[in-house]
Structure formats: structure tokens, C-alpha cells
Motif scaffolding. Structure first.
Motif, mmCIF file in Angstrom:
data_model
loop_
_atom_site.group_PDB
_atom_site.id
_atom_site.type_symbol
_atom_site.label_atom_id
_atom_site.label_comp_id
_atom_site.label_asym_id
_atom_site.label_seq_id
_atom_site.Cartn_x
_atom_site.Cartn_y
_atom_site.Cartn_z
ATOM 1 N N THR A 104 23.436 19.963 -10.834
ATOM 2 C CA THR A 104 23.343 20.029 -9.446
ATOM 3 C C THR A 104 24.580 18.828 -8.985
ATOM 4 O OG1 THR A 104 21.221 20.185 -9.354
ATOM 5 C CG2 THR A 104 22.277 19.239 -7.521
ATOM 6 N N LEU A 105 24.896 17.941 -9.762
ATOM 7 C CA LEU A 105 25.905 16.828 -9.217
ATOM 8 C C LEU A 105 27.208 17.792 -9.219
ATOM 9 C CD1 LEU A 105 27.129 14.189 -8.360
ATOM 10 C CD2 LEU A 105 26.718 13.366 -10.622
ATOM 11 N N PHE A 106 27.299 18.393 -10.553
ATOM 12 C CA PHE A 106 28.756 19.238 -10.561
ATOM 13 C C PHE A 106 28.822 20.296 -9.384
ATOM 14 C CE2 PHE A 106 28.785 18.369 -15.282
ATOM 15 C CZ PHE A 106 30.104 17.969 -15.161
ATOM 16 N N PHE A 107 27.756 20.770 -8.950
ATOM 17 C CA PHE A 107 27.815 21.720 -7.778
ATOM 18 C C PHE A 107 28.129 21.261 -6.496
ATOM 19 C CE2 PHE A 107 24.581 25.052 -9.751
ATOM 20 C CZ PHE A 107 25.671 25.555 -10.741
ATOM 21 N N VAL A 108 27.296 19.871 -6.431
ATOM 22 C CA VAL A 108 27.604 19.385 -5.040
ATOM 23 C C VAL A 108 29.097 18.937 -5.112
ATOM 24 C CG1 VAL A 108 27.195 17.339 -3.519
ATOM 25 C CG2 VAL A 108 25.468 18.668 -4.849
ATOM 26 N N LEU A 109 29.653 18.158 -6.231
ATOM 27 C CA LEU A 109 31.217 18.101 -6.187
ATOM 28 C C LEU A 109 32.184 19.188 -5.929
ATOM 29 C CD1 LEU A 109 31.082 15.597 -9.211
ATOM 30 C CD2 LEU A 109 31.847 14.983 -6.909
ATOM 31 N N SER A 110 31.710 20.458 -6.491
ATOM 32 C CA SER A 110 32.648 21.616 -6.350
ATOM 33 C C SER A 110 32.584 21.718 -4.938
ATOM 34 C CB SER A 110 32.103 22.580 -7.229
ATOM 35 O OG SER A 110 32.369 22.588 -8.508
ATOM 36 N N GLY A 111 31.322 21.930 -4.310
ATOM 37 C CA GLY A 111 31.060 22.259 -2.834
ATOM 38 C C GLY A 111 32.003 21.453 -1.892
ATOM 39 N N PHE A 112 32.016 20.206 -2.247
ATOM 40 C CA PHE A 112 32.765 19.008 -1.164
ATOM 41 C C PHE A 112 34.181 19.332 -1.400
ATOM 42 C CE2 PHE A 112 34.814 14.782 -1.724
ATOM 43 C CZ PHE A 112 34.874 14.683 -0.318
ATOM 44 N N LEU A 113 34.738 19.196 -3.006
ATOM 45 C CA LEU A 113 36.083 19.395 -3.033
ATOM 46 C C LEU A 113 36.734 20.529 -2.583
ATOM 47 C CD1 LEU A 113 36.231 17.267 -6.672
ATOM 48 C CD2 LEU A 113 36.828 16.554 -4.151
ATOM 49 N N ILE A 114 36.085 21.703 -2.967
ATOM 50 C CA ILE A 114 36.952 23.056 -2.962
ATOM 51 C C ILE A 114 36.761 23.281 -1.509
ATOM 52 C CG2 ILE A 114 36.302 25.517 -3.244
ATOM 53 C CD1 ILE A 114 37.407 23.944 -5.485
ATOM 54 N N THR A 115 35.883 22.835 -0.662
ATOM 55 C CA THR A 115 35.759 23.377 0.881
ATOM 56 C C THR A 115 36.972 22.289 1.689
ATOM 57 O OG1 THR A 115 33.293 23.818 0.497
ATOM 58 C CG2 THR A 115 34.189 23.365 2.690
ATOM 59 N N GLN A 116 36.872 21.318 0.868
ATOM 60 C CA GLN A 116 37.905 20.488 1.861
ATOM 61 C C GLN A 116 39.129 20.946 1.471
ATOM 62 O OE1 GLN A 116 39.035 16.470 -0.035
ATOM 63 N NE2 GLN A 116 38.489 15.640 1.957
ATOM 64 N N ILE A 117 39.679 21.426 0.264
ATOM 65 C CA ILE A 117 40.864 22.169 0.186
ATOM 66 C C ILE A 117 40.906 23.427 0.997
ATOM 67 C CG2 ILE A 117 42.259 23.778 -1.497
ATOM 68 C CD1 ILE A 117 41.256 21.749 -3.772
ATOM 69 N N LEU A 118 39.994 24.118 1.167
ATOM 70 C CA LEU A 118 40.070 25.578 1.965
ATOM 71 C C LEU A 118 40.172 25.257 3.469
ATOM 72 C CD1 LEU A 118 37.344 27.375 -0.048
ATOM 73 C CD2 LEU A 118 39.688 27.776 0.046
ATOM 74 N N ILE A 119 39.313 24.174 3.929
ATOM 75 C CA ILE A 119 39.263 23.823 5.266
ATOM 76 C C ILE A 119 40.815 23.327 5.763
ATOM 77 C CG2 ILE A 119 38.600 22.259 7.246
ATOM 78 C CD1 ILE A 119 35.747 22.363 5.920
ATOM 79 N N TRP A 169 29.699 17.854 3.922
ATOM 80 C CA TRP A 169 30.234 16.701 3.838
ATOM 81 C C TRP A 169 31.714 16.946 4.052
ATOM 82 C CZ3 TRP A 169 30.882 12.218 5.297
ATOM 83 C CH2 TRP A 169 31.900 11.215 4.613
ATOM 84 N N SER A 170 32.405 17.966 3.322
ATOM 85 C CA SER A 170 33.687 18.120 3.531
ATOM 86 C C SER A 170 34.060 18.430 5.012
ATOM 87 C CB SER A 170 34.033 19.432 2.727
ATOM 88 O OG SER A 170 35.386 19.482 2.623
ATOM 89 N N TYR A 171 33.199 19.371 5.682
ATOM 90 C CA TYR A 171 33.424 19.674 6.923
ATOM 91 C C TYR A 171 33.498 18.519 7.817
ATOM 92 C CZ TYR A 171 32.474 21.492 11.695
ATOM 93 O OH TYR A 171 32.529 21.676 13.086
ATOM 94 N N ILE A 172 32.629 17.581 7.592
ATOM 95 C CA ILE A 172 32.300 16.245 8.622
ATOM 96 C C ILE A 172 33.672 15.683 8.494
ATOM 97 C CG2 ILE A 172 31.455 14.133 8.760
ATOM 98 C CD1 ILE A 172 29.771 16.457 9.822
ATOM 99 N N VAL A 173 33.996 15.328 7.033
ATOM 100 C CA VAL A 173 35.341 14.635 6.811
ATOM 101 C C VAL A 173 36.592 15.162 7.367
ATOM 102 C CG1 VAL A 173 36.902 13.972 4.796
ATOM 103 C CG2 VAL A 173 34.511 13.501 4.596
#
Length: 364
Positions: free
Chosen positions: A47-62, A207-211
Motif C-alpha cells: 500500500t505504501l508503494f501504491f500511495v507513493l506511485s499515485g503521488f509521484l506519477i500524478t504530480q508528473i502528469l499534472i 495529495w499531488s493535486y493539492i501540491v
């Protein structure tokens, strides 16, 4: 460090990756009834790996989506480069190791019977049907989930109107929870299909969206997260006291995702004091860097490499080396060696090719 917006390289996230892989190793290398495995260590790490991926990948994409909106890039170019860069990171050792198992250790896995599921990153669908957790490659279900997420999520981020993006991310979180409950009611509670993991990715993505999009809300978000974390922790402790077959177990991944997000958010800004020193320890950050290789190789190292090595070392040792603790420590040392060789000989050279597929005119 400013509490308004993180910036630059985030070394403490590597420290979190190290903890994630350690949780996975504990789950697989210790008996299920061992005291240390009373926590769902495998789920915690994954789950920690998934949350990290969701944050980092989405940040790149946004960030790159915003470049598209500014007319500085195109959707096709961003998607193409994203997929190629992901492939350079994950394909080389995945396919090399998969082929090694196929030809050298075929009896340890279903890969010889159903190669297409493994080679096309659909193994989680096979595991959902067979429930064969005795497969040496059973941990690879998470790699299939990640790859499927990588294929679809860029289109979601790049095509969603800016004003709708937060709502889409929240819907993604709810979709993950809802599908896991649905399949649970149907009698399958394993949660290995990508849809059942979307809440973890979505919580990281939020979290990525907020940042990136609403940094002015960061202080409020962090305060709200503290209360959400305390509630999630209380619910998690309550859930652990329930039977494994309890319906409450279906919420485990969501609760762990909230707890993981707490650490991801604070590591984004940088834990202070002892916590920060631990997460930025060079040993931990190095383990985080090679954590992908450690994840790929950990089952075969423990199951097939450690034994022969200990047999050789026993010839020169005055004491018996054949006990579970020596086996685990030796496995860990060998795993670090194997993953390090993999990193420097295969993964890093492949990563260096990313310079030919940069996000043109977009943030690094």
C-alpha cells in the motif's frame, strides 16, 4: 522548510521505499503465525508503494498537463514519453527475470502454463481466478496493477478538464473502495485487481493535486489529514481485533492508504529530528533506490540462492549456519548484492536512456 509547498528532490521518500520493501520481506520471510507478522506487513508495504506511485506519477502528469494547456506541449508527446520512461524503468529486469524463471525454474510458477498473463502484465487477473499464492511470482500481481495503472492514468489526467480533476480523483478513491466491497460480497476478498487498488493510488494522487494545483490549501489539508490519520489508526486497530474473515477487512487497504499518506505528506516536506535523520540515512535511501530490484528478486534469493550459499559457508564455520535467523540475514545480504548488481548493470543504464525521452519544455 516552508510549510506551504514542497520543492526539489525529496530524499525521505526513498527512505519510505526502504521501509516498504522491508515490510514485504518480513511478510514473505517469516511464518504467517510469527509474532512479527501479526501486522499485515505485506499489505502495509504494498500500500505504501501504491500511495507513493499515485503521488509521484500524478504530480508528473499534472505538471505536464498544465504545459499542454499553456500550449508548450502536446498530449501525444507527453503520453508517449511517459510510457517510454516507465518502460525503461520497469521492463528490463522484469522481463529478464520472468524469462529466467520460465526456463530455469518453471515448476515454481504458473508462468510456464499461462505465459501471456505474465508477459502482458495481466498476472493479477490470473491470480484473481486461481488464488495460487504458492506461485514463486505471486508478488508480481502488484507489478501488473502498477503497469495497468500507468497505461490508463495518464489519459485520465491529461484529458480531464482542470476544474473537474479533483472530483475525478475523489471518484477514483471511491471506485477503489466500492469495487473491493463488491468483489468481497461476491466471495473474493483478495483485492488483486487494479480497480480494487484505486483508492491507494487516488489518495496519493489527491495529495499531488493539492501540491500542484491548490498549494494554498496545503496547511488546511495537513491539519485535516492529522485527524483522518488518527481516525484511520483507531479503525485499523479495531479491525486487527476482528476475525480475518470479518467484513471490516475490506477497508484495510483504505485505512493503510490514509496512514501511508500521513508519512508521504510529512516526508514531502521533510521530517525533522530523529525521524528525518532515519529517513535520510544513506543506507536507507540506497535501499529505497534499489527497492524495485529487491522486490523482483526477493522470493528467488531466499528460496533458491541462500541455501546453497550457506551450504558452502558451513564448510568453513565452526557453528551451524542452518537456522532461520541466519538464513534471513544471509538472504537480506544476498538480496542487496543481487539488487545492487541489477541496478548498476541493468537498471541504471536503462534509466540513463530517459534523457532521449524528456518532457519537452516541461518541468523536470
Amino acid at each position: 522548510m516552508s510549510l506551504s509547498k514542497p520543492a526539489g528532490h525529496l530524499p525521505q521518500l526513498d527512505g519510505l521505499r526502504a521501509f516498504a520493501i522491508v515490510f514485504v520481506l518480513i511478510f514473505h520471510w517469516f511464518p504467517p503465525d510469527a509474532l512479527i507478522n501479526q501486522l499485515p506487513n505485506g499489505s502495509i508495504g504494498v500500500t505504501l508503494f501504491f500511495v507513493l506511485s499515485g503521488f509521484l506519477i500524478t504530480q508528473i502528469l499534472i505538471k505536464n498537463r498544465n504545459q499542454i494547456l499553456a500550449g508548450k506541449n502536446t498530449q501525444t508527446a507527453v503520453y508517449k514519453n511517459f510510457i517510454i520512461r516507465r518502460a525503461l524503468r520497469i521492463f528490463p529486469i522484469y522481463y529478464l527475470f520472468l524469462t529466467f524463471i520460465y526456463f530455469v525454474l518453471p515448476d515454481t510458477s504458473d508462468v510456464s502454463k499461462y505465459p501471456a498473463y505474465y508477459y502482458l502484465y495481466g498476472y493479477n487477473f490470473l491470480l484473481h481466478k486461481t488464488g495460487n499464492w504458492g506461485d514463486l511470482l505471486s508478488p508480481f500481481w502488484t507489478l501488473s496493477v502498477e503497469e495497468q495503472f500507468y497505461l490508463v492514468w495518464p489519459s485520465v489526467i491529461l484529458l480531464t478538464p482542470r476544474t473537474k480533476l479533483r472530483g475525478v480523483i475523489i471518484f477514483t478513491i471511491l471506485l477503489g473502495i466500492g469495487t473491493r466491497i463488491w468483489w468481497g460480497l461476491m466471495g473474493n476478498r483478495e483485492g488483486v485487481l487494479t480497480l480494487t487498488c484505486l483508492d491507494s493510488f487516488g489518495i496519493g494522487a489527491l495529495w499531488s493535486y493539492i501540491v500542484v494545483e491548490q498549494p494554498e490549501l496545503i496547511p488546511t489539508f495537513r491539519k485535516q489529514l492529522l485527524w483522518a490519520t488518527l481516525l484511520a489508526l483507531a479503525c485499523f486497530i479495531f479491525m486487527l481485533m476482528q476475525p480475518y474473515t470479518s467484513f471490516f477487512r475490506l477497508y484495510q487497504r483504505t485505512l493503510l492508504s490514509v496512514l501511508a499518506l500521513y508519512f508521504v505528506v510529512h516526508a514531502t516536506f521533510g521530517f525533522r529530528g530523529l525521524s528525518g535523520q532515519v529517513l535520510e540515512n544513506p543506507v536507507l535511501t540506497y535501499l529505497g533506490k534499489i527497492s524495485y530490484g529487491m522486490y523482483v528478486y526477493h522470493m528467488v534469493v531466499s528460496g533458491f540462492l541462500t541455501g546453497p550459499v550457506l551450504n558452502v559457508l558451513s564448510r568453513f564455520s565452526p557453528i551451524s549456519l542452518h537456522n532461520p535467523w541466519i538464513h534471513r540475514f544471509t538472504s537480506f545480504g544476498l538480496l542487496v548484492i543481487v539488487a545492487s548488481l541489477s541496478w548498476f548493470l541493468i537498471e541504471k543504464p536503462a534509466n540513463n536512456l530517459k534523457r532521449y525521452f524528456t518532457y519537452s519544455k516541461s518541468p523536470a
